[in-house]
Design a protein around this motif. Structure first.
Motif, PDB file in Angstrom:
ATOM      1  N   ILE A   1     -11.451  89.153  36.712  1.00  0.00           N
ATOM      2  CA  ILE A   1     -12.857  89.492  36.474  1.00  0.00           C
ATOM      3  C   ILE A   1     -13.761  88.443  37.118  1.00  0.00           C
ATOM      4  O   ILE A   1     -13.370  87.297  37.305  1.00  0.00           O
ATOM      5  CB  ILE A   1     -13.200  89.611  34.964  1.00  0.00           C
ATOM      6  N   CYS A   2     -14.962  88.879  37.434  1.00  0.00           N
ATOM      7  CA  CYS A   2     -15.923  88.019  38.113  1.00  0.00           C
ATOM      8  C   CYS A   2     -16.404  86.904  37.188  1.00  0.00           C
ATOM      9  O   CYS A   2     -16.804  87.180  36.055  1.00  0.00           O
ATOM     10  CB  CYS A   2     -17.100  88.887  38.572  1.00  0.00           C
ATOM     11  N   PRO A   3     -16.382  85.643  37.650  1.00  0.00           N
ATOM     12  CA  PRO A   3     -16.838  84.548  36.797  1.00  0.00           C
ATOM     13  C   PRO A   3     -18.345  84.588  36.540  1.00  0.00           C
ATOM     14  O   PRO A   3     -18.835  83.938  35.622  1.00  0.00           O
ATOM     15  CB  PRO A   3     -16.462  83.293  37.595  1.00  0.00           C
ATOM     16  N   TYR A   4     -19.092  85.358  37.360  1.00  0.00           N
ATOM     17  CA  TYR A   4     -20.544  85.403  37.182  1.00  0.00           C
ATOM     18  C   TYR A   4     -21.015  86.552  36.305  1.00  0.00           C
ATOM     19  O   TYR A   4     -21.915  86.395  35.500  1.00  0.00           O
ATOM     20  CB  TYR A   4     -21.246  85.475  38.546  1.00  0.00           C
ATOM     21  N   CYS A   5     -20.406  87.753  36.498  1.00  0.00           N
ATOM     22  CA  CYS A   5     -20.962  88.907  35.779  1.00  0.00           C
ATOM     23  C   CYS A   5     -19.910  89.696  35.014  1.00  0.00           C
ATOM     24  O   CYS A   5     -20.225  90.749  34.466  1.00  0.00           O
ATOM     25  CB  CYS A   5     -21.700  89.815  36.755  1.00  0.00           C
ATOM     26  N   ASP A   6     -18.649  89.199  34.999  1.00  0.00           N
ATOM     27  CA  ASP A   6     -17.564  89.898  34.290  1.00  0.00           C
ATOM     28  C   ASP A   6     -17.194  91.242  34.908  1.00  0.00           C
ATOM     29  O   ASP A   6     -16.463  92.023  34.303  1.00  0.00           O
ATOM     30  CB  ASP A   6     -17.893  90.122  32.792  1.00  0.00           C
ATOM     31  N   GLY A   7     -17.711  91.520  36.101  1.00  0.00           N
ATOM     32  CA  GLY A   7     -17.361  92.776  36.778  1.00  0.00           C
ATOM     33  C   GLY A   7     -15.910  92.720  37.260  1.00  0.00           C
ATOM     34  O   GLY A   7     -15.302  91.647  37.310  1.00  0.00           O
ATOM     35  N   PRO A   8     -15.325  93.865  37.593  1.00  0.00           N
ATOM     36  CA  PRO A   8     -13.936  93.869  38.056  1.00  0.00           C
ATOM     37  C   PRO A   8     -13.794  93.343  39.489  1.00  0.00           C
ATOM     38  O   PRO A   8     -14.586  93.692  40.367  1.00  0.00           O
ATOM     39  CB  PRO A   8     -13.563  95.365  37.995  1.00  0.00           C
ATOM     40  N   LEU A   9     -12.782  92.497  39.710  1.00  0.00           N
ATOM     41  CA  LEU A   9     -12.517  91.998  41.058  1.00  0.00           C
ATOM     42  C   LEU A   9     -11.480  92.908  41.717  1.00  0.00           C
ATOM     43  O   LEU A   9     -10.495  93.282  41.085  1.00  0.00           O
ATOM     44  CB  LEU A   9     -11.967  90.573  41.009  1.00  0.00           C
ATOM     45  N   ALA A  10     -11.693  93.248  42.978  1.00  0.00           N
ATOM     46  CA  ALA A  10     -10.742  94.124  43.679  1.00  0.00           C
ATOM     47  C   ALA A  10     -10.723  93.791  45.160  1.00  0.00           C
ATOM     48  O   ALA A  10     -11.633  93.130  45.678  1.00  0.00           O
ATOM     49  CB  ALA A  10     -11.145  95.585  43.483  1.00  0.00           C
ATOM     50  N   ARG A  11      -9.672  94.255  45.853  1.00  0.00           N
ATOM     51  CA  ARG A  11      -9.625  94.098  47.312  1.00  0.00           C
ATOM     52  C   ARG A  11     -10.635  95.046  47.936  1.00  0.00           C
ATOM     53  O   ARG A  11     -10.816  96.161  47.442  1.00  0.00           O
ATOM     54  CB  ARG A  11      -8.235  94.488  47.862  1.00  0.00           C
ATOM     55  N   ARG A  12     -11.273  94.644  49.039  1.00  0.00           N
ATOM     56  CA  ARG A  12     -12.134  95.564  49.773  1.00  0.00           C
ATOM     57  C   ARG A  12     -11.239  96.535  50.522  1.00  0.00           C
ATOM     58  O   ARG A  12     -10.224  96.111  51.070  1.00  0.00           O
ATOM     59  CB  ARG A  12     -12.995  94.767  50.776  1.00  0.00           C
ATOM     60  N   THR A  13     -11.613  97.817  50.575  1.00  0.00           N
ATOM     61  CA  THR A  13     -10.717  98.787  51.199  1.00  0.00           C
ATOM     62  C   THR A  13     -10.568  98.557  52.703  1.00  0.00           C
ATOM     63  O   THR A  13      -9.580  98.958  53.300  1.00  0.00           O
ATOM     64  CB  THR A  13     -11.173 100.235  50.935  1.00  0.00           C
ATOM     65  N   ASP A  14     -11.554  97.861  53.318  1.00  0.00           N
ATOM     66  CA  ASP A  14     -11.406  97.593  54.756  1.00  0.00           C
ATOM     67  C   ASP A  14     -10.730  96.238  55.019  1.00  0.00           C
ATOM     68  O   ASP A  14     -10.617  95.812  56.159  1.00  0.00           O
ATOM     69  CB  ASP A  14     -12.754  97.696  55.490  1.00  0.00           C
ATOM     70  N   ASP A  15     -10.269  95.564  53.971  1.00  0.00           N
ATOM     71  CA  ASP A  15      -9.536  94.295  54.141  1.00  0.00           C
ATOM     72  C   ASP A  15      -8.038  94.547  54.312  1.00  0.00           C
ATOM     73  O   ASP A  15      -7.201  93.829  53.747  1.00  0.00           O
ATOM     74  CB  ASP A  15      -9.783  93.361  52.939  1.00  0.00           C
ATOM     75  N   ASP A  16      -7.709  95.527  55.102  1.00  0.00           N
ATOM     76  CA  ASP A  16      -6.330  95.902  55.319  1.00  0.00           C
ATOM     77  C   ASP A  16      -5.943  95.361  56.704  1.00  0.00           C
ATOM     78  O   ASP A  16      -6.810  95.234  57.574  1.00  0.00           O
ATOM     79  CB  ASP A  16      -6.326  97.440  55.222  1.00  0.00           C
ATOM     80  N   ALA A  17      -4.679  95.004  56.909  1.00  0.00           N
ATOM     81  CA  ALA A  17      -4.274  94.313  58.141  1.00  0.00           C
ATOM     82  C   ALA A  17      -4.632  95.103  59.405  1.00  0.00           C
ATOM     83  O   ALA A  17      -5.130  94.540  60.385  1.00  0.00           O
ATOM     84  CB  ALA A  17      -2.786  94.014  58.091  1.00  0.00           C
ATOM     85  N   GLU A  18      -4.391  96.425  59.389  1.00  0.00           N
ATOM     86  CA  GLU A  18      -4.668  97.240  60.580  1.00  0.00           C
ATOM     87  C   GLU A  18      -6.172  97.332  60.839  1.00  0.00           C
ATOM     88  O   GLU A  18      -6.625  97.232  61.978  1.00  0.00           O
ATOM     89  CB  GLU A  18      -4.092  98.657  60.401  1.00  0.00           C
ATOM     90  N   VAL A  19      -6.928  97.546  59.750  1.00  0.00           N
ATOM     91  CA  VAL A  19      -8.390  97.650  59.899  1.00  0.00           C
ATOM     92  C   VAL A  19      -8.957  96.314  60.383  1.00  0.00           C
ATOM     93  O   VAL A  19      -9.860  96.278  61.224  1.00  0.00           O
ATOM     94  CB  VAL A  19      -9.055  98.091  58.563  1.00  0.00           C
TER      95      VAL A  19
END
Ligand code: AMP
Length: 212
Positions: A145-163
């Motif tokens: 979770i985000c240390p600032y707002c408690d929102g969910p942390l996730a990978r960005r969908t464009d942070d993929d090796a091929e992209v």
């Protein structure tokens, strides 16, 4: 403006600049992600491009920046990830001349490809506020979770090796030439962005203070 390869820390540094200096930031990438999440026509129209690591057409991006400047005024701004092409830089030049606003600094975040790949493969982003961290830093939390707002942390969908490969190709072909252009205008400052966020920010702060 903050310029640099994907993963060079533009978003992180923009956020730190806003917090420290109170200068408002705009990021076309963040705007497009939000539009996509909201399912707006703009978000849907550009999702296909952003998901595959391409660059969104210049007229759309320049339109977003013009809207932002109209809303926020042109007295102070940080651009995170704009401009990314020569035509965008030329349009920005015309807009700033019209608004009689000089561009103080073009900060080039220099980073090795090795560091980019390492950072992008472990990057986590808050889905609510956009705060960026890494898998290694986030393991300290019980859940991601985000240390600032408690929102969910996730990978960005464009942070993929091929992209990422495509994003790097776009960067080299279309964004890298901007360095020479801003160098000629005398506004470019290069910073070693392979270091941690605090070390990079210390250099950026100095540049902003000198430019003030
Ligand atoms: P970023 O969050 O800056 O990494 O941007 C994410 C994606 O949004 C990029 O890979 C592009 O598809 C798109 N994008 C962001 N800024 C620009 C820009 N200045 N010109 C064209 N496309 C952009």
């Amino acid at each position: 403006m903050l310029l640099g390869a994907p993963g060079s820390g533009k978003g992180t540094q923009a956020e730190m600049i806003t917090r420290q200096f109170g200068i408002p930031v705009t990021s076309p990438g963040a705007i497009l992600r939000r539009e996509k999440d909201l399912g707006t026509p703009l978000g849907l129209e550009t999702a296909e491009i952003t998901q595959h690591g391409g660059l969104v057409p210049d007229h759309i991006i320049v339109g977003l920046i013009e809207d932002w400047l109209r809303l926020h005024g042109a007295h102070g701004f940080v651009f995170d990830g704009f401009p990314r092409t020569m035509p965008q830089a030329e349009s920005l030049g015309t807009i700033l001349t019209r608004l009689r606003t000089p561009l103080d600094l073009a900060i080039w975040l220099d980073i090795s490809e090795e560091t980019v790949v390492e950072r992008i493969s472990s990057r986590l982003q808050c889905q609510a506020c956009g705060f960026t961290t890494s898998v290694t830093a986030a393991v300290f939390a019980e859940r991601p979770i985000c240390p600032y707002c408690d929102g969910p942390l996730a990978r960005r969908t464009d942070d993929d090796a091929e992209v990422l490969k495509k994003r790097l190709l776009e960067f080299k072909a279309k964004t890298q030439p901007l360095a020479t252009s801003y160098e000629k205008l005398g506004t470019l400052r290069r910073i070693d962005a392979n270091r941690d966020r605090e070390a990079v920010f210390a250099d950026i702060s100095r540049l902003i203070e000198q430019a003030a």
